[in-house]
Design a protein around this motif. Sequence first.
Motif, PDB file in Angstrom:
ATOM      1  N   ASP A 194      34.876  50.627  21.023  1.00  0.00           N
ATOM      2  CA  ASP A 194      33.710  49.888  20.548  1.00  0.00           C
ATOM      3  C   ASP A 194      34.145  48.489  20.125  1.00  0.00           C
ATOM      4  OD1 ASP A 194      32.094  52.153  20.826  1.00  0.00           O
ATOM      5  OD2 ASP A 194      32.542  52.835  18.803  1.00  0.00           O
ATOM      6  N   VAL A 195      33.307  47.497  20.441  1.00  0.00           N
ATOM      7  CA  VAL A 195      33.625  46.109  20.123  1.00  0.00           C
ATOM      8  C   VAL A 195      32.392  45.446  19.519  1.00  0.00           C
ATOM      9  CG1 VAL A 195      34.295  43.860  21.069  1.00  0.00           C
ATOM     10  CG2 VAL A 195      35.292  45.938  22.009  1.00  0.00           C
ATOM     11  N   ALA A 196      32.601  44.661  18.474  1.00  0.00           N
ATOM     12  CA  ALA A 196      31.570  43.796  17.913  1.00  0.00           C
ATOM     13  C   ALA A 196      32.155  42.398  17.851  1.00  0.00           C
ATOM     14  CB  ALA A 196      31.151  44.266  16.514  1.00  0.00           C
ATOM     15  N   ILE A 197      31.413  41.404  18.332  1.00  0.00           N
ATOM     16  CA  ILE A 197      31.901  40.023  18.302  1.00  0.00           C
ATOM     17  C   ILE A 197      30.845  39.111  17.686  1.00  0.00           C
ATOM     18  CG2 ILE A 197      33.419  40.334  20.286  1.00  0.00           C
ATOM     19  CD1 ILE A 197      31.388  38.771  21.962  1.00  0.00           C
ATOM     20  N   GLY A 198      31.327  38.083  17.015  1.00  0.00           N
ATOM     21  CA  GLY A 198      30.438  37.078  16.449  1.00  0.00           C
ATOM     22  C   GLY A 198      31.054  35.704  16.638  1.00  0.00           C
ATOM     23  N   PRO A 199      30.238  34.699  16.850  1.00  0.00           N
ATOM     24  CA  PRO A 199      30.775  33.346  17.079  1.00  0.00           C
ATOM     25  C   PRO A 199      31.154  32.654  15.775  1.00  0.00           C
ATOM     26  CG  PRO A 199      28.396  33.293  17.129  1.00  0.00           C
ATOM     27  CD  PRO A 199      28.780  34.740  16.958  1.00  0.00           C
ATOM     28  N   LEU A 200      32.135  31.788  15.868  1.00  0.00           N
ATOM     29  CA  LEU A 200      32.463  30.876  14.769  1.00  0.00           C
ATOM     30  C   LEU A 200      31.859  29.536  15.183  1.00  0.00           C
ATOM     31  CD1 LEU A 200      36.220  31.778  14.184  1.00  0.00           C
ATOM     32  CD2 LEU A 200      34.222  32.612  12.949  1.00  0.00           C
ATOM     33  N   ALA A 201      30.785  29.161  14.542  1.00  0.00           N
ATOM     34  CA  ALA A 201      30.086  27.936  14.927  1.00  0.00           C
ATOM     35  C   ALA A 201      29.867  27.059  13.703  1.00  0.00           C
ATOM     36  CB  ALA A 201      28.764  28.279  15.589  1.00  0.00           C
ATOM     37  N   THR A 202      29.822  25.773  13.948  1.00  0.00           N
ATOM     38  CA  THR A 202      29.513  24.798  12.913  1.00  0.00           C
ATOM     39  C   THR A 202      28.211  24.112  13.303  1.00  0.00           C
ATOM     40  OG1 THR A 202      30.641  22.970  14.013  1.00  0.00           O
ATOM     41  CG2 THR A 202      31.990  24.374  12.585  1.00  0.00           C
ATOM     42  N   ALA A 203      27.746  23.210  12.485  1.00  0.00           N
ATOM     43  CA  ALA A 203      26.538  22.466  12.818  1.00  0.00           C
ATOM     44  C   ALA A 203      26.730  21.655  14.111  1.00  0.00           C
ATOM     45  CB  ALA A 203      26.156  21.534  11.670  1.00  0.00           C
ATOM     46  N   ALA A 204      27.990  21.318  14.412  1.00  0.00           N
ATOM     47  CA  ALA A 204      28.291  20.549  15.611  1.00  0.00           C
ATOM     48  C   ALA A 204      28.397  21.418  16.855  1.00  0.00           C
ATOM     49  CB  ALA A 204      29.599  19.785  15.410  1.00  0.00           C
ATOM     50  N   GLY A 205      28.437  22.726  16.680  1.00  0.00           N
ATOM     51  CA  GLY A 205      28.522  23.610  17.842  1.00  0.00           C
ATOM     52  C   GLY A 205      29.596  24.654  17.702  1.00  0.00           C
ATOM     53  N   LEU A 206      30.004  25.185  18.815  1.00  0.00           N
ATOM     54  CA  LEU A 206      30.965  26.281  18.882  1.00  0.00           C
ATOM     55  C   LEU A 206      32.331  25.851  18.350  1.00  0.00           C
ATOM     56  CD1 LEU A 206      31.418  29.179  19.928  1.00  0.00           C
ATOM     57  CD2 LEU A 206      32.043  28.182  22.117  1.00  0.00           C
ATOM     58  N   ALA A 207      32.877  26.660  17.427  1.00  0.00           N
ATOM     59  CA  ALA A 207      34.196  26.378  16.889  1.00  0.00           C
ATOM     60  C   ALA A 207      35.219  27.399  17.375  1.00  0.00           C
ATOM     61  CB  ALA A 207      34.160  26.374  15.357  1.00  0.00           C
ATOM     62  N   ARG A 265      27.429  43.645  20.554  1.00  0.00           N
ATOM     63  CA  ARG A 265      28.197  44.879  20.520  1.00  0.00           C
ATOM     64  C   ARG A 265      28.372  45.452  21.913  1.00  0.00           C
ATOM     65  NH1 ARG A 265      24.993  44.695  16.076  1.00  0.00           N
ATOM     66  NH2 ARG A 265      26.007  45.052  14.095  1.00  0.00           N
ATOM     67  N   ARG A 266      29.538  46.060  22.131  1.00  0.00           N
ATOM     68  CA  ARG A 266      29.789  46.796  23.364  1.00  0.00           C
ATOM     69  C   ARG A 266      30.234  48.190  22.957  1.00  0.00           C
ATOM     70  NH1 ARG A 266      35.207  45.888  26.549  1.00  0.00           N
ATOM     71  NH2 ARG A 266      35.869  47.198  24.842  1.00  0.00           N
ATOM     72  N   GLY A 267      29.556  49.182  23.476  1.00  0.00           N
ATOM     73  CA  GLY A 267      29.941  50.560  23.209  1.00  0.00           C
ATOM     74  C   GLY A 267      31.214  50.926  23.941  1.00  0.00           C
ATOM     75  N   ARG A 268      31.791  51.999  23.555  1.00  0.00           N
ATOM     76  CA  ARG A 268      33.068  52.460  24.103  1.00  0.00           C
ATOM     77  C   ARG A 268      33.068  52.544  25.627  1.00  0.00           C
ATOM     78  NH1 ARG A 268      34.908  56.672  20.568  1.00  0.00           N
ATOM     79  NH2 ARG A 268      35.846  54.875  19.636  1.00  0.00           N
ATOM     80  N   GLY A 273      31.698  39.591  28.587  1.00  0.00           N
ATOM     81  CA  GLY A 273      32.789  39.576  29.548  1.00  0.00           C
ATOM     82  C   GLY A 273      33.709  38.388  29.364  1.00  0.00           C
ATOM     83  N   ALA A 274      33.144  37.273  28.998  1.00  0.00           N
ATOM     84  CA  ALA A 274      33.955  36.075  28.779  1.00  0.00           C
ATOM     85  C   ALA A 274      34.691  36.136  27.437  1.00  0.00           C
ATOM     86  CB  ALA A 274      33.075  34.828  28.825  1.00  0.00           C
ATOM     87  N   ALA A 275      34.059  36.708  26.427  1.00  0.00           N
ATOM     88  CA  ALA A 275      34.619  36.676  25.078  1.00  0.00           C
ATOM     89  C   ALA A 275      35.602  37.797  24.781  1.00  0.00           C
ATOM     90  CB  ALA A 275      33.486  36.708  24.053  1.00  0.00           C
ATOM     91  N   ILE A 276      35.446  38.951  25.430  1.00  0.00           N
ATOM     92  CA  ILE A 276      36.321  40.099  25.157  1.00  0.00           C
ATOM     93  C   ILE A 276      37.465  40.109  26.167  1.00  0.00           C
ATOM     94  CG2 ILE A 276      36.462  42.606  25.030  1.00  0.00           C
ATOM     95  CD1 ILE A 276      33.474  42.607  24.290  1.00  0.00           C
ATOM     96  N   PRO A 277      38.703  40.045  25.690  1.00  0.00           N
ATOM     97  CA  PRO A 277      39.826  40.040  26.620  1.00  0.00           C
ATOM     98  C   PRO A 277      39.996  41.393  27.310  1.00  0.00           C
ATOM     99  CG  PRO A 277      40.628  40.174  24.374  1.00  0.00           C
ATOM    100  CD  PRO A 277      39.136  39.987  24.294  1.00  0.00           C
ATOM    101  N   SER A 278      40.441  41.370  28.551  1.00  0.00           N
ATOM    102  CA  SER A 278      40.695  42.627  29.235  1.00  0.00           C
ATOM    103  C   SER A 278      41.842  43.336  28.522  1.00  0.00           C
ATOM    104  CB  SER A 278      40.997  42.402  30.711  1.00  0.00           C
ATOM    105  OG  SER A 278      42.149  41.635  30.860  1.00  0.00           O
TER     106      SER A 278
END
Length: 128
Positions: free
Chosen positions: A114-127, A92-95, A104-109
């Motif tokens: 407020d922002v909440a992010i979660g990864p989409l991952a499989t057993a093989a890794g990052l999706a 999470r990133r507050g306002r 910084g890498a995942a949230i576009p400028s």
Amino acid sequence: MERLRLALDVWREVARHADIAETTASIVEKLLAALPLAHVLVRSVDLPQLTIRTVAHWQAAPSGATIETVTSSSATDMQRVVAWSARGGVLRRGRRAKTTGELGAAIPSGLTGDVAIGPLATAAGLAG
């Protein structure tokens, strides 16, 4: 129990649609019942190019802001994104918080508030 029902509803929508934009719109309908949302983005990680690209974007109302569609990152920050996705969990990133590291890498400028992010991952890794 409500959170479990919401999670099941979201995954049902994912299974129903092949198009990511259509899937995102359907998922947002479910999420709006539980969360006040301004934007929902689905982003795809390109490790060799050290970029994260927005592949679907929903917004509640036109904001006039320009949200970056491709984010270039350093190898170090991209490694942080991969490690975070392996761990799972929501960041999470507050306002007013500064955006650094995997956030910084995942949230576009251009994306504010407020922002909440979660990864989409499989057993093989990052999706995504």
